[in-house]
Write a protein that holds these residues in place. Structure first.
Motif, PDB file in Angstrom:
ATOM      1  N   ILE B   5       0.815  -1.205   0.000  1.00 23.63           N
ATOM      2  CA  ILE B   5       0.000   0.000   0.000  1.00 23.63           C
ATOM      3  C   ILE B   5       0.853   1.263   0.000  1.00 23.63           C
ATOM      4  N   LEU B   6       1.954   1.204   0.733  1.00 23.78           N
ATOM      5  CA  LEU B   6       2.826   2.379   0.807  1.00 23.78           C
ATOM      6  C   LEU B   6       4.245   1.918   0.535  1.00 23.78           C
ATOM      7  N   SER B   7       4.823   2.507  -0.505  1.00 21.43           N
ATOM      8  CA  SER B   7       6.154   2.075  -0.876  1.00 21.43           C
ATOM      9  C   SER B   7       7.097   3.270  -0.864  1.00 21.43           C
ATOM     10  N   LYS B  34       2.829  -3.407   3.660  1.00 19.53           N
ATOM     11  CA  LYS B  34       1.834  -4.235   2.994  1.00 19.53           C
ATOM     12  C   LYS B  34       0.431  -3.808   3.394  1.00 19.53           C
ATOM     13  N   ARG B  35      -0.510  -3.994   2.495  1.00 18.17           N
ATOM     14  CA  ARG B  35      -1.908  -3.667   2.806  1.00 18.17           C
ATOM     15  C   ARG B  35      -2.385  -4.539   3.970  1.00 18.17           C
ATOM     16  N   ILE B  72       7.546   8.352  -2.532  1.00 15.18           N
ATOM     17  CA  ILE B  72       6.678   7.734  -1.538  1.00 15.18           C
ATOM     18  C   ILE B  72       5.387   7.412  -2.274  1.00 15.18           C
ATOM     19  N   VAL B  73       5.197   6.158  -2.627  1.00 14.10           N
ATOM     20  CA  VAL B  73       4.069   5.812  -3.486  1.00 14.10           C
ATOM     21  C   VAL B  73       2.949   5.192  -2.660  1.00 14.10           C
ATOM     22  N   LEU B  74       1.784   5.831  -2.735  1.00 14.67           N
ATOM     23  CA  LEU B  74       0.606   5.331  -2.039  1.00 14.67           C
ATOM     24  C   LEU B  74      -0.327   4.730  -3.090  1.00 14.67           C
ATOM     25  N   SER B  75      -0.651   3.448  -2.939  1.00 15.79           N
ATOM     26  CA  SER B  75      -1.501   2.797  -3.944  1.00 15.79           C
ATOM     27  C   SER B  75      -2.862   2.500  -3.344  1.00 15.79           C
ATOM     28  N   ASP B  76      -3.906   2.549  -4.163  1.00 18.28           N
ATOM     29  CA  ASP B  76      -5.213   2.119  -3.677  1.00 18.28           C
ATOM     30  C   ASP B  76      -5.529   0.737  -4.233  1.00 18.28           C
ATOM     31  N   THR B  77      -6.700   0.226  -3.902  1.00 14.08           N
ATOM     32  CA  THR B  77      -7.013  -1.158  -4.286  1.00 14.08           C
ATOM     33  C   THR B  77      -7.205  -1.317  -5.787  1.00 14.08           C
ATOM     34  N   GLU B  78      -7.541  -0.214  -6.472  1.00 16.09           N
ATOM     35  CA  GLU B  78      -7.756  -0.336  -7.918  1.00 16.09           C
ATOM     36  C   GLU B  78      -6.468  -0.257  -8.724  1.00 16.09           C
ATOM     37  N   LEU B 217      -0.503  -0.417   9.396  1.00 17.85           N
ATOM     38  CA  LEU B 217       0.089   0.330  10.507  1.00 17.85           C
ATOM     39  C   LEU B 217       1.580   0.502  10.304  1.00 17.85           C
ATOM     40  N   LEU B 218       2.027   1.754  10.420  1.00 17.90           N
ATOM     41  CA  LEU B 218       3.457   2.029  10.433  1.00 17.90           C
ATOM     42  C   LEU B 218       3.781   2.533  11.829  1.00 17.90           C
ATOM     43  N   LEU B 219       4.498   1.734  12.588  1.00 15.01           N
ATOM     44  CA  LEU B 219       4.735   2.052  13.994  1.00 15.01           C
ATOM     45  C   LEU B 219       6.186   2.468  14.185  1.00 15.01           C
ATOM     46  N   ILE B 220       6.356   3.680  14.687  1.00 13.88           N
ATOM     47  CA  ILE B 220       7.710   4.178  14.901  1.00 13.88           C
ATOM     48  C   ILE B 220       7.991   4.198  16.385  1.00 13.88           C
ATOM     49  N   THR B 221       9.075   3.538  16.807  1.00 12.79           N
ATOM     50  CA  THR B 221       9.330   3.452  18.238  1.00 12.79           C
ATOM     51  C   THR B 221      10.808   3.191  18.496  1.00 12.79           C
ATOM     52  N   HIS B 222      11.227   3.441  19.742  1.00 14.29           N
ATOM     53  CA  HIS B 222      12.590   3.099  20.114  1.00 14.29           C
ATOM     54  C   HIS B 222      12.603   1.754  20.836  1.00 14.29           C
ATOM     55  N   ASP B 223      11.410   1.220  21.116  1.00 15.95           N
ATOM     56  CA  ASP B 223      11.284   0.050  21.964  1.00 15.95           C
ATOM     57  C   ASP B 223      11.091  -1.213  21.127  1.00 15.95           C
TER      58      ASP B 223
END
Lengths: 333, 341
Positions: B5-7, B34-35, B72-78, B217-223
């Motif tokens: 979904i986001l590349s 990934k979607r 930064i490529v955002l793709s939709d389902t179509e 979900l893109l989760l950014i963390t130090h943990d």
């Protein structure tokens, strides 16, 4: 139980803060920060204090240091009551107890060079020495905490967080104390730096025979450095034991929940005891057991009757404040 | 599931330094989300993880920060794809909040202190769905609060942010982010300011909502522990570059990059021997002003040698696993040669 002399003994310590309101600054409520905490520390031992924010762990540290005056209870250092000391006698006693703070940069005066920072304790305690001697002592301290001797003439902002914490430790060690109160000493640091500072503290303990009160919210760090661990909830001790016993076989439901809430990297997931809700206000602590509002096992008795700390499992070092500790231990393991 | 979904490809972000010098905060970072999947970005402060997140939303501080390279490529389902780097500024509101939403570390600074929770929630609908009636907006907002498990949502609508605790505020922020049913949720240190028991609640809330809505979900963390609990894949960043990426379990069980190894072993665990010395990574992260030419980890690495003065490429280790280290690439080539002989 321990043949050695007790270094510091905290007995039934209470601390509340008044809340004022209105134009006459009338006292309308009290914040119950610390209620009835007792423990002993022996030489070269670390007592860890864990709990969530607002549980009173920092207030406890500051009350022991007498940065706050206790409402009730006593703190005895080598048998001498700190609460009764005044002026020069108090200052003399404080040489032996020093503190390290959470924010390494903010706890250092930005306009002081590192050598000024480390020199200040000597000035405060009137320990004048010749310039050469003082310089030598500062170099020695920098060396002890693993900083380059050329750091002495630089300012705190030139250092990274981990290095600033080392400067704070050097300052705390300047007067050769026997007890360090570490209030969240590694929370503001990155993991790779955190481990450097933990190792430094462990090494200093061996070399200088220090005792630590280690206050932190990170349970794994506390377990790693401590001999004994106190778990606090809303100003009260809920469980107190050796760190191995506490983490391997916790009895109090709050301790269990805290331990199981730690995100782990291990593949096998342990059984979870998720808690609902958040810490109640310390201005109106719940009746009976303070934890009963969030406890999944709470019964009628818990809201009516306050559980006393009691020895459990025949192990005189493991104390817990829960009516149903034995029953719950059987139920979930 | 494997659809992307986001590349992010070869992203480089620079900041204005002293004089005319540009400082490269993020260099050559690529990853795919990934979607319906969840990807974690871990690293220490200053490694560029937050800058990466901000650039995905085109929220870099202007004019200091700038996306210098990459897409930064955002793709939709179509199968329609848009490059967010080239997307016109004026149309960004169609993406932000609607298709990609973000939550930040400090919930209190994400909420407006002078407006009630209800007004702030309803404002989102006002912006994105101007035709919605007041009653409908109100209903949707209450419903959102209920979905993030806030007790008595009608009453909370009338509260100001300062009436709520940290955990409750973070729930409101999550509700705000979810208002337009985004396809991607970027969470930048969502639980760092919270206590462990509340952190556990918020993480399980995010996980549940993800399962329910199918968002990525893109989760950014130090943990690392948080990533291990939440994500399928992970990108380990060091000093603005990708050190290692791949499936989370692979990386935890078998870290290849010396930095990942150091990071994992320097965390005290519940099973480590008490008072044992922790293994450490000596030294500290190089400054942006003074970035080494070659491998950025070389000055702290035990294995560093002559060739580490050259920048290592991100080498493939098989099945979605990439490592940027000269030493590791070497081993792999040898192993492959071994396997074929």
């Amino acid at each position: 139980m321990d043949p050695r002399e007790v270094l510091l003994s905290v007995e039934n310590l209470h601390k509340t803060f008044p809340v004022y309101k209105g134009i006459f600054r009338r006292e309308v409520a009290r914040v119950f920060a610390v209620g009835g905490v007792s423990f002993d520390i022996y030489p070269q031992e670390t007592v860890g204090i864990v709990g969530e924010s607002g549980c009173g762990k920092s207030t406890l540290g500051k009350t022991i240091m007498r940065l706050y005056d206790a409402d009730k209870g006593s703190v005895k250092f080598r048998g001498q009551d700190l609460g009764a000391l005044k002026g020069a006698a108090l200052r003399e006693m404080r040489r032996h107890i020093q503190m390290i703070f959470q924010d390494p940069l903010n706890s250092l005066n930005a306009r002081f060079t590192v050598s000024d920072v480390i020199k200040e304790p000597f000035d405060i305690h009137g320990m004048r020495a010749s310039r050469a001697e003082m310089k030598e002592r500062i170099q020695e301290l920098l060396n002890t905490v693993g900083l380059h001797h050329r750091s002495a003439n630089r300012y705190p902002h030139e250092f990274s967080g981990g290095q600033c914490q080392r400067i704070g430790i050097a300052r705390a060690l300047a007067l050769r104390p026997s007890l360090l109160i570490c209030d969240e000493p590694v929370s503001a640091l990155d993991v790779s730096i955190q481990s450097q500072v933990i190792n430094l503290l462990l090494r200093l303990q061996d070399e200088l025979k220090l005792s630590y009160i280690f206050i932190a919210h990170d349970l794994t760090v506390v377990r790693h450095v401590s001999d004994r661990v106190i778990v606090m909830y809303l100003g009260e001790v809920v469980e107190y034991s050796t760190s191995e016993a506490l983490y391997d076989s916790p009895y109090h439901p709050y301790t269990k929940a805290l331990i199981s809430a730690i995100p782990t990297i291990s593949a096998e997931k342990t059984q979870r005891h998720p808690l609902v809700g958040e810490i109640p206000s310390p201005m109106q602590p719940p009746s009976g057991c303070r934890f009963h509002t969030r406890c999944p096992f709470a019964e009628k008795r818990c809201s009516a009757e306050k559980p006393e700390l009691r020895v459990i499992d025949g192990d005189s070092q493991h104390v817990v404040a829960c009516h149903f500790a034995e029953k719950l231990a059987g139920a979930s393991s | 599931m494997s659809e992307v979904i986001l590349s992010v490809n070869e992203l480089a972000v620079t900041f204005r330094g002293e004089g005319k010098k540009r400082l490269t905060a993020v260099d050559n970072v690529s990853f795919d989300l990934k979607r319906g999947g969840s990807l974690g970005i871990v690293g220490e402060s200053g490694c560029g993880k937050s800058v990466t997140a901000l650039s995905l939303m085109r929220l870099l501080p202007k004019p200091a920060g700038d996306i210098a390279r990459g897409s930064i490529v955002l793709s939709d389902t179509e199968g329609n794809a848009v490059d967010l780097v080239k997307y016109p500024q004026k149309k960004l509101h169609k993406i932000r909040g609607k298709r990609v939403a973000m939550i930040f570390q400090d919930p209190s600074s994400s909420l407006n202190p002078v407006h009630k929770i209800g007004k702030q929630l309803m404002e989102v609908y006002k912006l994105h769905f101007p035709k919605m009636s007041y009653e409908q907006r109100h209903r949707e907002a209450v419903d959102l609060l209920r979905r993030v498990d806030i007790p008595s949502p009608e009453r909370r609508m009338l509260d100001f942010p300062h009436n709520l605790s940290g955990g409750m505020k973070q729930r409101v922020v999550i509700a705000l982010a979810l208002a337009c049913k985004p396809e991607v949720l970027i969470a930048d240190e969502p639980t760092t300011a919270l206590d462990v028991t509340v952190q556990e609640q918020i993480l399980s809330l995010i996980k549940g909502l993800q399962r329910e809505t199918g968002m990525s979900l893109l989760l950014i963390t130090h943990d690392v522990g948080v990533v291990a609990e939440m994500c399928d894949d992970v990108v380990v960043m060091y000093a603005g570059r990708v050190a290692e990426k791949g499936a989370i379990r692979d990386i935890i069980d078998n870290p290849q990059h010396p930095y990942t190894k150091g990071l994992l072993t320097s965390i005290p665990s519940l099973s480590s021997a008490p008072k044992a010395r922790l293994s450490t990574i000596e030294g500290s992260v190089p400054s942006l002003y003074d970035m080494p030419q070659g491998c950025r980890f070389a000055n702290r690495c035990d294995l560093a040698e002559q060739r580490c003065e050259q920048q290592p490429a991100l080498g493939r280790l098989g099945d979605g696993r990439y490592v940027a280290c000269h030493k590791v690439a070497h081993q792999v080539v040898r192993e492959e040669a071994h396997g074929s002989s």
